[in-house]
Design a protein around this motif. Structure first.
Motif, mmCIF file in Angstrom:
data_model
loop_
_atom_site.group_PDB
_atom_site.id
_atom_site.type_symbol
_atom_site.label_atom_id
_atom_site.label_comp_id
_atom_site.label_asym_id
_atom_site.label_seq_id
_atom_site.Cartn_x
_atom_site.Cartn_y
_atom_site.Cartn_z
ATOM 1 N N GLU A 265 -53.027 -54.651 -103.910
ATOM 2 C CA GLU A 265 -52.926 -53.309 -103.321
ATOM 3 C C GLU A 265 -52.728 -53.389 -101.816
ATOM 4 O OE1 GLU A 265 -55.220 -54.274 -105.499
ATOM 5 O OE2 GLU A 265 -54.436 -53.138 -107.226
ATOM 6 N N GLU A 266 -53.418 -54.321 -101.162
ATOM 7 C CA GLU A 266 -53.261 -54.466 -99.720
ATOM 8 C C GLU A 266 -51.869 -54.976 -99.371
ATOM 9 O OE1 GLU A 266 -55.654 -56.417 -95.896
ATOM 10 O OE2 GLU A 266 -56.293 -56.846 -97.956
ATOM 11 N N CYS A 267 -51.353 -55.895 -100.158
ATOM 12 C CA CYS A 267 -50.005 -56.413 -99.911
ATOM 13 C C CYS A 267 -48.960 -55.291 -100.058
ATOM 14 C CB CYS A 267 -49.678 -57.541 -100.897
ATOM 15 S SG CYS A 267 -50.696 -59.015 -100.722
ATOM 16 N N GLU A 268 -49.160 -54.417 -101.034
ATOM 17 C CA GLU A 268 -48.174 -53.378 -101.310
ATOM 18 C C GLU A 268 -48.066 -52.341 -100.197
ATOM 19 O OE1 GLU A 268 -45.902 -53.170 -103.328
ATOM 20 O OE2 GLU A 268 -46.353 -54.445 -105.047
ATOM 21 N N LYS A 269 -48.975 -52.369 -99.256
ATOM 22 C CA LYS A 269 -48.887 -51.438 -98.125
ATOM 23 C C LYS A 269 -47.765 -51.826 -97.167
ATOM 24 C CE LYS A 269 -53.886 -50.523 -98.140
ATOM 25 N NZ LYS A 269 -55.161 -50.661 -97.359
ATOM 26 N N TYR A 270 -47.256 -53.047 -97.291
ATOM 27 C CA TYR A 270 -46.272 -53.549 -96.348
ATOM 28 C C TYR A 270 -44.856 -53.511 -96.899
ATOM 29 C CZ TYR A 270 -50.293 -55.390 -93.781
ATOM 30 O OH TYR A 270 -51.469 -55.508 -93.091
#
Length: 273
Positions: A265-270
């Motif tokens: 989920e954190e990666c998908e913010k980029y």
């Protein structure tokens, strides 16, 4: 659907019936209960009427479609009648049959055949390429380190196109390639600054993007650096960019490195296209 059937009976019979119930045989009394002469009937399934075994004309890539398991009240099975179709038929514990579409790099037509002999053409719609920004002119894309980034996602527009052409058939790998490109771009853009805060932030972002790639690209771990080298060739593609990249690496070599766990989920913010 409920069918209403009206029953007409003789006045004598009606009078006898009402008398037995303690009522009057006059027509005026029957008007007080207008539903007394109606009987509700639920019809039996009509197995003689032909019904079409239809499926929608299209579905998006990486989506699911529920197929009918009965046609004309009889069980029906399905097959995919297209070689190398990006589809998978899955039957769950409840007996529901679901069609799962995979990644496609362009709209793709496939054929489905039901056991009632009906055939259906289904288009798998490509959605990722539709999100790409316009491809910039060659020289405009190379004039500066920042280049052209019309969707402002931290990845230059021509890089998005190049990486999609390479990895568009694998959504996981394509998304991970954008994360790597994002980290590389940030490194180049801050290489010439003396602001330690900006440099440290770019270093941390890049280290996070490395973790995102290795954890969620779906590629074998031992081949991760080979993929990242290919991505770097798209991003660091002019003399000015190479100089900035090397300048950042010289500073980076003097810094401590820390690679921690990062969620998908954190990666998908980029770098969202």
């Amino acid at each position: 659907m409920k069918t209403y059937i009206t029953h007409w009976v003789t006045l004598a019979a009606l009078s006898t019936l009402l008398a037995a119930c303690g009522g009057s045989g006059s027509s005026g009394d029957s008007n007080d209960s207008p539903n007394n002469d109606r009987v509700e009937v639920t019809p039996e399934p009509d197995t003689n009427t032909e019904q079409e075994s239809t499926v929608p004309a299209s579905m998006d890539e990486r989506s699911q479609l529920l197929l009918p398991t009965h046609i004309n009240h009889r069980p029906v099975s399905w097959i995919v009648d297209t070689d190398d179709a990006p589809l998978e038929l899955v039957k769950n514990e409840q007996g529901q049959l679901t069609l799962h579409s995979q990644d496609v790099v362009e709209d793709t037509q496939v054929e489905l055949v039901a056991s009632d002999t009906s055939r259906h053409t289904l288009t798998i719609k490509e959605i990722d390429a539709q999100k790409l920004p316009p491809k910039p002119k060659f020289f405009a894309a190379r004039e500066t380190i920042e280049g052209v980034d019309t969707d402002d996602n931290g990845v230059r527009d021509e890089v998005e196109h190049g990486l999609y052409e390479l990895y568009g058939e694998s959504f996981q790998l394509y998304r991970a390639s954008l994360w790597t490109a994002y980290g590389l771009q940030k490194r180049m853009e801050v290489a010439g600054t003396e602001d330690l805060k900006q440099l440290t932030h770019a270093k941390n972002e890049y280290q996070k993007m490395i973790s995102c790639f290795f954890d969620y690209s779906g590629t074998p771990y031992h081949k991760g650096n080979d993929y990242r080298s290919s991505i770097q060739s798209f991003v660091v593609n002019t003399d000015e960019r190479k100089e900035s990249h090397n300048q950042f690496l010289s500073w980076y070599a003097t810094q401590s490195k820390k690679y921690g766990d990062v969620s998908r989920e954190e990666c998908e913010k980029y770098a969202n296209p």
